[in-house]
Enzyme design. Sequence first.
Site: not given
Length: 410
Positions: A200, A222
């Site tokens: 994270d 992403k």
Amino acid sequence: MAEHPAYPVGLRLSGRRVVVLGGGQVAQRRLPALIAAGADITLVSPEATPSVEAMADAGEITWARRPYQDGDLAEAWYALIATSDPAANTAASAEADRHRVWCVRSDDADQATAWTPATGHSEGVTVAVLTTDARGRDPRHTAAIRDAVVEGLRDGTLVAPHHRTRAPGVALVGGGPGDPDLITVRGRRLLAAADVVIADRLGPRDLLAELPPHVEVIDAAKIPYGRYMAQEAINNALIEHAKQGKSVVRLKGGDPYVFGRGMEEVQALAEAGIPCTVVPGISSSISVPSAAGIPVTHRGVAHEFTVVSGHVAPDDERSLADWPSLAKLTGTLVVLMGVDKIGKIAETLVAHGKSPDTPVALVQEGTTAAQRRVDATLATVAEVVRAEEVKPPAVIVIGAVVNVGPSPAA
């Protein structure tokens, strides 16, 4: 005997009689390991420290409240002699020799038939270190070697390859509030053994730099989402890598179950038949205020603290928080993910009875080198956040505890 090194061996004492003579500090240090080994322990001592007495009260040991008597070591497999009476220690040591009982003496190691090594534990491994030369025994040096080996195993700097195939699976690891030193020992160990780490944004980034080059690090922010929601895409990535036989760590900030959506990931993995381990982390709701000098509870000031998510405003229909009730609490209110909603939160709390003068502290980037604290009140916090350009991540503390410690400028 001093010319020869000690022969190292691991004793299996489960269900076997062990006698401890003396109830002082030595016994207090040694008894927990003997209890953990499953030994049938008899303590012989007129007195004991409060901690040792608590072990007897809990039924973990049997306590004979008297001095040593000849015959106490009969049928014993192992004895720890640690009384303050040299004559009793000598007599007990002689009895141990007669009965061929391995005997440790705290007062005279040279007269003992066994030595207690400096021990430490890493997952599945016990490290025991002995000084081989009796004439040059240095307990502090031995303990330092133990600590170095155990720490290396725990943080991954001392890597021993597994020669048996590791079971693939996922570990949800709470990385803590940001400082890499605040991850748990187990979390760091699992991270060091990972093949894939899905991290994270708020996880402790410095830990990623320590990973070996072969570890694949994936930024959860992403992951291509396509037609999936962000959480669904993360779940799918965890499942995909685990099904490839890899050891996967999902590194999350704080604790996985404190606004971390950890249970959603556990449920998805369970449905896919993927084994999952959850490693709790230090929640920012407690640790970040602490790092800024703010106790979330304090005698005579706050007898409770409440942690609430501020990611949606109080007037948002998605909000599950009972803000009118929160306004009536007299303790501490800790708001996570609420920087951009703090104006509306403050307004709602005041509207339902909270004093406008209630102290507020915002701690940005808590526990990291970039940590800063900004103080305000419910009446001023919205303007202060704008003027000071407070940005997420920040933990917001509302209540009298904000003014308990030294002032931020002190």
